[in-house]
Enzyme design. Structure first.
Site, short mmCIF file in Angstrom:
data_model
loop_
_atom_site.label_atom_id
_atom_site.label_comp_id
_atom_site.label_asym_id
_atom_site.label_seq_id
_atom_site.Cartn_x
_atom_site.Cartn_y
_atom_site.Cartn_z
N HIS A 1 5.23 49.21 3.27
CA HIS A 1 6.12 48.92 2.15
C HIS A 1 5.31 48.43 0.96
O HIS A 1 4.40 47.63 1.11
CB HIS A 1 7.11 47.81 2.52
N TYR B 1 15.72 40.10 0.41
CA TYR B 1 15.91 38.65 0.53
C TYR B 1 17.08 38.30 -0.39
O TYR B 1 16.96 38.44 -1.60
CB TYR B 1 14.66 37.90 0.08
N PRO C 1 10.02 30.90 8.35
CA PRO C 1 9.72 32.33 8.33
C PRO C 1 9.98 33.05 7.00
O PRO C 1 9.70 34.23 6.89
CB PRO C 1 10.61 32.90 9.43
N TYR D 1 2.63 37.13 -1.01
CA TYR D 1 3.34 37.86 0.04
C TYR D 1 2.44 38.88 0.74
O TYR D 1 2.44 38.99 1.96
CB TYR D 1 4.59 38.54 -0.55
P1 FAD Z 1 2.51 32.08 19.95
O1 FAD Z 1 2.88 33.45 19.59
O2 FAD Z 1 3.58 31.07 20.13
O3 FAD Z 1 1.65 32.20 21.27
C1 FAD Z 1 1.35 31.10 22.08
C2 FAD Z 1 1.28 31.56 23.51
O4 FAD Z 1 0.89 30.47 24.35
C3 FAD Z 1 2.63 32.02 24.03
O5 FAD Z 1 2.51 33.30 24.62
C4 FAD Z 1 3.04 30.95 25.03
O6 FAD Z 1 3.82 31.48 26.09
C5 FAD Z 1 1.67 30.46 25.51
N1 FAD Z 1 1.66 29.10 26.05
C6 FAD Z 1 2.36 28.03 25.62
N2 FAD Z 1 2.07 26.95 26.37
C7 FAD Z 1 1.14 27.37 27.28
C8 FAD Z 1 0.45 26.71 28.33
N3 FAD Z 1 0.66 25.41 28.60
N4 FAD Z 1 -0.41 27.42 29.05
C9 FAD Z 1 -0.62 28.74 28.81
N5 FAD Z 1 0.01 29.41 27.83
C10 FAD Z 1 0.88 28.72 27.08
N6 FAD Z 1 7.18 34.33 12.03
C11 FAD Z 1 7.47 35.15 11.06
O7 FAD Z 1 6.64 35.34 10.19
N7 FAD Z 1 8.68 35.81 11.04
C12 FAD Z 1 9.63 35.63 12.01
O8 FAD Z 1 10.70 36.21 11.98
C13 FAD Z 1 9.34 34.74 13.05
N8 FAD Z 1 10.23 34.53 14.02
C14 FAD Z 1 9.92 33.64 15.01
C15 FAD Z 1 10.85 33.38 16.02
C16 FAD Z 1 10.57 32.45 17.01
C17 FAD Z 1 11.61 32.17 18.10
C18 FAD Z 1 9.33 31.76 17.01
C19 FAD Z 1 9.02 30.75 18.09
C20 FAD Z 1 8.41 32.06 16.02
C21 FAD Z 1 8.69 32.98 15.01
N9 FAD Z 1 7.77 33.26 13.99
C22 FAD Z 1 8.08 34.11 13.02
C23 FAD Z 1 6.46 32.69 13.95
C24 FAD Z 1 5.42 33.62 14.57
O9 FAD Z 1 5.99 34.35 15.60
C25 FAD Z 1 4.28 32.72 15.05
O10 FAD Z 1 3.71 32.12 13.89
C26 FAD Z 1 3.23 33.43 15.86
O11 FAD Z 1 3.77 33.79 17.10
C27 FAD Z 1 2.01 32.54 16.05
O12 FAD Z 1 1.15 33.07 17.01
P2 FAD Z 1 0.37 32.15 18.01
O13 FAD Z 1 -0.47 33.07 18.83
O14 FAD Z 1 -0.27 31.04 17.29
O15 FAD Z 1 1.48 31.45 18.90
C1 PHB Z 2 11.23 40.18 10.31
O1 PHB Z 2 11.24 41.41 10.12
O2 PHB Z 2 11.45 39.69 11.42
C2 PHB Z 2 10.98 39.27 9.17
C3 PHB Z 2 10.68 39.80 7.94
C4 PHB Z 2 10.44 38.95 6.86
C5 PHB Z 2 10.49 37.59 7.06
C6 PHB Z 2 10.76 37.06 8.30
C7 PHB Z 2 11.02 37.91 9.37
O3 PHB Z 2 10.27 36.76 6.01
#
Ligand code: FAD
Ligand code: PHB
Length: 392
Positions: free
Chosen positions: A72, A201, A293, A385
């Site tokens: 996009h 948005y 988010p 962005y």
């Molecule tokens: P995570 O993806 O959280 O990975 C951490 C991993 O560690 C997980 O797989 C977990 O299972 C594992 N873990 C936890 N504790 C332990 C342990 N004790 N031992 C072993 N493993 C463990 N961001 C956006 O930009 N847009 C969105 O729409 C959006 N939606 C989201 C929805 C939800 C429900 C959540 C929770 C987050 C969302 N985010 C979103 C944020 C984005 O998904 C995160 O910033 C991203 O996942 C960060 O990656 P990470 O690897 O740091 O953490």
């Molecule tokens: C999504 O596609 O899940 C999405 C897109 C834009 C955002 C957050 C989530 O700011």
């Protein structure tokens, strides 16, 4: 078991770190408490910055992304029933974003690690980390009931916001900075073609709404809701009704409805700990910081952290120098705070706050008017962005 870097968490941060380390000849083991199927199906973020896309392609994990990702070059800000396009390509010298689900990134990285002979151990329990301020670092855990131990030189805490690494650091070492927002997002995935080619948005009197997508057949939609909202209170018909109201325009635009295949509520928080390291333990991604988010930054920020960390660890093993490791937190935090600012700004510009009064709403609309009609205003949104330049 012995390895160079023990990684807790197989999310985007942990897996990308393991992949980048492998490319630099550094060994690692990743442990994850959920199953492979669970992490590969968990619906989360969907927007990849240009830098994240480029990194995946350059490091050989971009094949499916190139096939399936939707590129996009702009987004729409909708308010007062009218849409205003922010043209990223024009404002950032040709940059854009790519829509590609986080669980697909996780799948691509897991496949690459396993194909390269890497170790990713799923479904572990009772994970704890030991002696990370000393030299006999260990990660202990249980797998199928049996105790295991990984000895390593460094531990990367990539275990997300609710993980164990950050809370294991002794009290008094970290300073936490936090803001919890008085609203949440109710998100759905619907089996229907997107109603627009780009993300929308929408700022509406009834609250924020976001139109996104996953493919030509899958639409991702969110609406602002109360922070303690129960999903049971939102049957599909109520969700669609609210979506129609918030996206309504003065022209013929229509929101397509389709079967809802997933729904959930996400809390909204800004959170940072400083520093992001202690001894030989390094925190990366959501383990160290959370953004609301609205700026689509969480996943991208996690990837930015591990780029810095992988480079610093590679330098240590190549040249024995700890300089880059010592600077890890400082280098990451500069980006983290700029991304925090942007995510907070987008959130405050687009959502209704419980104590909003008529003045606040007028001010919000004036800000949207400014951002969409001033080149300087649009450019500031666009460059944040699509992703700020990477400083390694
Ligand atoms: P995570 O993806 O959280 O990975 C951490 C991993 O560690 C997980 O797989 C977990 O299972 C594992 N873990 C936890 N504790 C332990 C342990 N004790 N031992 C072993 N493993 C463990 N961001 C956006 O930009 N847009 C969105 O729409 C959006 N939606 C989201 C929805 C939800 C429900 C959540 C929770 C987050 C969302 N985010 C979103 C944020 C984005 O998904 C995160 O910033 C991203 O996942 C960060 O990656 P990470 O690897 O740091 O953490
Ligand atoms: C999504 O596609 O899940 C999405 C897109 C834009 C955002 C957050 C989530 O700011």
């Amino acid at each position: 078991m012995r390895t160079q870097v023990g990684i807790v968490g197989a999310g985007p941060a942990g897996l990308m770190l393991s992949h980048l380390l492998h490319l630099s000849g550094v060994e690692s083991v990743v442990i994850e408490n959920k199953s492979r199927k669970y992490v590969e199906e968990r619906v989360r973020a969907g927007v990849l910055e240009q830098g994240t896309v480029d990194l995946m392609i350059e490091t050989g994990v971009g094949t499916r992304l190139k096939q399936l990702g939707l590129v996009h070059h702009g987004v729409e800000l909708r308010f007062d029933g009218r849409g205003h396009r922010i043209d990223f390509a024009d404002l950032t010298g040709g940059k854009g974003i790519t829509i590609y689900a986080q669980h697909e990134v996780v799948r691509d990285l897991t496949d690459a690690r396993l194909a390269d002979g890497g170790q990713v151990i799923f479904e572990v329990d009772d994970v704890s980390i030991h002696d990370f301020d000393g030299t006999r670092l260990r990660i202990t855990y249980r797998k199928d009931g049996a105790p295991h131990q990984i000895e390593c030189d460094f531990i990367a805490g990539c275990d997300g916001f609710h993980g164990i690494c950050r809370p294991t650091i002794p009290a008094g070492v970290l300073t936490a900075f936090e803001r919890v927002y008085p609203f949440a997002w109710l998100g759905i995935l619907a089996e229907v073609a997107p109603s627009s080619d780009e993300l929308i948005y929408a700022s509406h009197e009834r609250g924020f709404a976001l139109h996104s997508m996953r493919s030509q057949q899958l639409t991702r939609l969110y609406i602002q809701c109360a922070p303690d909202e129960q999903i049971e209170a939102w049957p599909d018909a109520r969700i669609w009704d609210e979506m129609h109201r918030r996206f309504a325009t003065h022209d013929e635009w229509k929101l397509h409805e389709g079967p809802v295949v997933q729904k959930g509520i996400t809390e909204m928080r800004s959170f940072v700990v400083e520093p992001m390291q202690y001894g030989n333990l390094f925190l990366a991604g959501d383990a160290a910081h959370i953004v609301p988010p609205t700026g689509a930054k969480g996943l991208n920020l996690a990837i930015a952290d591990v780029r810095v960390l992988a480079r610093a660890l590679a330098e240590f093993y190549r040249r024995g120098s700890r300089d880059a490791l010592n600077r890890y937190s400082d280098v990451c935090l500069r980006r983290v705070w700029k991304v925090q600012r942007f995510s907070w700004w987008m959130t405050s510009m687009l959502h209704r706050f419980e104590d909003d009064n008529a003045f606040d709403r007028r001010r919000q609309l004036a800000e949207l008017d400014y951002v969409t009609n001033s080149r300087a205003g649009s450019q500031s949104l666009a460059e944040n962005y699509v992703g700020l330049p990477m400083e390694l």
